[in-house]
Design a protein around this motif. Structure first.
Motif, PDB file in Angstrom:
ATOM      1  N   GLY A 213       0.805  -1.205   0.000  1.00 42.84           N
ATOM      2  CA  GLY A 213       0.000   0.000   0.000  1.00 42.84           C
ATOM      3  C   GLY A 213       0.839   1.255   0.000  1.00 42.84           C
ATOM      4  N   TRP A 214       0.217   2.328  -0.396  1.00 43.60           N
ATOM      5  CA  TRP A 214       0.816   3.657  -0.292  1.00 43.60           C
ATOM      6  C   TRP A 214      -0.033   4.476   0.675  1.00 43.60           C
ATOM      7  N   PHE A 215       0.638   5.163   1.563  1.00 40.74           N
ATOM      8  CA  PHE A 215       0.013   6.069   2.503  1.00 40.74           C
ATOM      9  C   PHE A 215       0.699   7.427   2.360  1.00 40.74           C
ATOM     10  N   ARG A 216       0.068   8.443   2.875  1.00 43.81           N
ATOM     11  CA  ARG A 216       0.699   9.755   2.859  1.00 43.81           C
ATOM     12  C   ARG A 216       0.363  10.503   4.137  1.00 43.81           C
ATOM     13  N   GLN A 217       1.247  11.412   4.469  1.00 39.59           N
ATOM     14  CA  GLN A 217       1.056  12.219   5.661  1.00 39.59           C
ATOM     15  C   GLN A 217       1.429  13.653   5.352  1.00 39.59           C
ATOM     16  N   ALA A 218       0.433  14.500   5.420  1.00 48.11           N
ATOM     17  CA  ALA A 218       0.652  15.926   5.213  1.00 48.11           C
ATOM     18  C   ALA A 218       1.008  16.569   6.546  1.00 48.11           C
ATOM     19  N   PRO A 219       1.658  17.727   6.518  1.00 49.55           N
ATOM     20  CA  PRO A 219       2.039  18.400   7.758  1.00 49.55           C
ATOM     21  C   PRO A 219       0.839  18.626   8.670  1.00 49.55           C
ATOM     22  N   GLY A 220       0.966  18.205   9.911  1.00 52.87           N
ATOM     23  CA  GLY A 220      -0.088  18.416  10.880  1.00 52.87           C
ATOM     24  C   GLY A 220      -1.267  17.482  10.772  1.00 52.87           C
ATOM     25  N   LYS A 221      -1.150  16.517   9.876  1.00 53.39           N
ATOM     26  CA  LYS A 221      -2.271  15.587   9.691  1.00 53.39           C
ATOM     27  C   LYS A 221      -1.829  14.149   9.965  1.00 53.39           C
ATOM     28  N   GLU A 222      -2.807  13.290  10.157  1.00 50.73           N
ATOM     29  CA  GLU A 222      -2.508  11.895  10.359  1.00 50.73           C
ATOM     30  C   GLU A 222      -2.192  11.217   9.032  1.00 50.73           C
ATOM     31  N   ARG A 223      -1.497  10.104   9.156  1.00 49.60           N
ATOM     32  CA  ARG A 223      -1.187   9.323   7.963  1.00 49.60           C
ATOM     33  C   ARG A 223      -2.483   8.775   7.394  1.00 49.60           C
ATOM     34  N   GLU A 224      -2.639   8.895   6.086  1.00 50.23           N
ATOM     35  CA  GLU A 224      -3.857   8.437   5.453  1.00 50.23           C
ATOM     36  C   GLU A 224      -3.561   7.464   4.317  1.00 50.23           C
ATOM     37  N   PHE A 225      -4.503   6.585   4.119  1.00 52.03           N
ATOM     38  CA  PHE A 225      -4.417   5.599   3.051  1.00 52.03           C
ATOM     39  C   PHE A 225      -4.574   6.270   1.692  1.00 52.03           C
ATOM     40  N   VAL A 226      -3.776   5.813   0.730  1.00 52.88           N
ATOM     41  CA  VAL A 226      -3.867   6.341  -0.629  1.00 52.88           C
ATOM     42  C   VAL A 226      -4.308   5.250  -1.596  1.00 52.88           C
ATOM     43  N   ALA A 227      -3.572   4.146  -1.608  1.00 54.04           N
ATOM     44  CA  ALA A 227      -3.856   3.086  -2.574  1.00 54.04           C
ATOM     45  C   ALA A 227      -3.253   1.782  -2.080  1.00 54.04           C
ATOM     46  N   VAL A 228      -3.807   0.684  -2.576  1.00 54.96           N
ATOM     47  CA  VAL A 228      -3.283  -0.625  -2.199  1.00 54.96           C
ATOM     48  C   VAL A 228      -3.410  -1.576  -3.372  1.00 54.96           C
ATOM     49  N   LEU A 229      -2.465  -2.498  -3.444  1.00 53.11           N
ATOM     50  CA  LEU A 229      -2.497  -3.577  -4.405  1.00 53.11           C
ATOM     51  C   LEU A 229      -2.418  -4.870  -3.591  1.00 53.11           C
ATOM     52  N   ARG A 230      -3.485  -5.624  -3.618  1.00 51.14           N
ATOM     53  CA  ARG A 230      -3.554  -6.801  -2.774  1.00 51.14           C
ATOM     54  C   ARG A 230      -2.790  -7.958  -3.400  1.00 51.14           C
ATOM     55  N   ARG A 231      -2.205  -8.780  -2.555  1.00 44.90           N
ATOM     56  CA  ARG A 231      -1.444  -9.914  -3.051  1.00 44.90           C
ATOM     57  C   ARG A 231      -2.357 -10.960  -3.672  1.00 44.90           C
ATOM     58  N   SER A 232      -3.587 -11.045  -3.188  1.00 47.32           N
ATOM     59  CA  SER A 232      -4.540 -12.025  -3.700  1.00 47.32           C
ATOM     60  C   SER A 232      -5.303 -11.430  -4.867  1.00 47.32           C
ATOM     61  N   GLY A 233      -4.990 -11.880  -6.044  1.00 42.15           N
ATOM     62  CA  GLY A 233      -5.725 -11.433  -7.211  1.00 42.15           C
ATOM     63  C   GLY A 233      -5.264 -10.115  -7.788  1.00 42.15           C
ATOM     64  N   GLY A 234      -4.396  -9.428  -7.081  1.00 47.25           N
ATOM     65  CA  GLY A 234      -3.890  -8.166  -7.606  1.00 47.25           C
ATOM     66  C   GLY A 234      -4.913  -7.047  -7.652  1.00 47.25           C
ATOM     67  N   HIS A 235      -5.962  -7.163  -6.845  1.00 42.78           N
ATOM     68  CA  HIS A 235      -6.975  -6.111  -6.855  1.00 42.78           C
ATOM     69  C   HIS A 235      -6.404  -4.819  -6.281  1.00 42.78           C
ATOM     70  N   THR A 236      -6.881  -3.711  -6.806  1.00 41.72           N
ATOM     71  CA  THR A 236      -6.426  -2.403  -6.355  1.00 41.72           C
ATOM     72  C   THR A 236      -7.584  -1.598  -5.781  1.00 41.72           C
ATOM     73  N   TYR A 237      -7.250  -0.763  -4.811  1.00 44.03           N
ATOM     74  CA  TYR A 237      -8.236   0.105  -4.184  1.00 44.03           C
ATOM     75  C   TYR A 237      -7.586   1.461  -3.946  1.00 44.03           C
ATOM     76  N   TYR A 238      -8.408   2.497  -4.014  1.00 41.29           N
ATOM     77  CA  TYR A 238      -7.910   3.860  -3.878  1.00 41.29           C
ATOM     78  C   TYR A 238      -8.814   4.670  -2.958  1.00 41.29           C
TER      79      TYR A 238
END
Length: 125
Positions: free
Chosen positions: A34-59
């Motif tokens: 997965g990719w996460f991001r953290q902007a200044p003063g904010k919590e880390r947030e989910f951006v995208a993921v590529l699952r190992r099972s089936g290669g499905h992606t989510y954003y």
């Protein structure tokens, strides 16, 4: 597994960047990444993921249609292609990997076992 994120930098609104996450020690193909991001003063947030099972992606909604996550098993790398960048995309981007992450947990940083060091993306108007 050691992860190394790279590819960040400065961009203008509408530009594109491609982030890379390479792994050493184990192959990426056995992990959900997965990719996460953290902007200044904010919590880390989910951006995208590529699952190992089936290669499905989510954003996350804010990047769907602009960002694409992909994997190159031959290079043991995962990429985040970011198009049409916006100022709100400015953040430190982290790649993360884990095994056996259930679908309901893909957006939870605590579900991931390994993290890269982060790469800074700055988007200016």
């Amino acid at each position: 597994v050691q992860l190394q994120a790279s590819g960040g930098g400065s961009a203008q609104v509408g530009d594109s960047l491609r982030l890379s996450c390479t792994a050493s020690g184990r192959t990426f193909s056995g992990y959900t990444v997965g990719w996460f991001r953290q902007a200044p003063g904010k919590e880390r947030e989910f951006v995208a993921v590529l699952r190992r099972s089936g290669g499905h992606t989510y954003y996350t909604d804010s990047v769907r249609g602009r960002f694409t996550i992909s994997r190159d098993n031959a290079k043991n790398a995962v990429y985040l292609q970011m198009n049409d960048l916006k100022p709100e995309d400015t953040a430190i981007y982290y790649c993360a990997a884990g095994g056996g992450i259930i679908l309901s947990s893909i957006g939870d940083p605590r579900a991931y076992d390994y993290w890269g060091q982060g790469t800074l993306v700055t988007v200016s108007s």
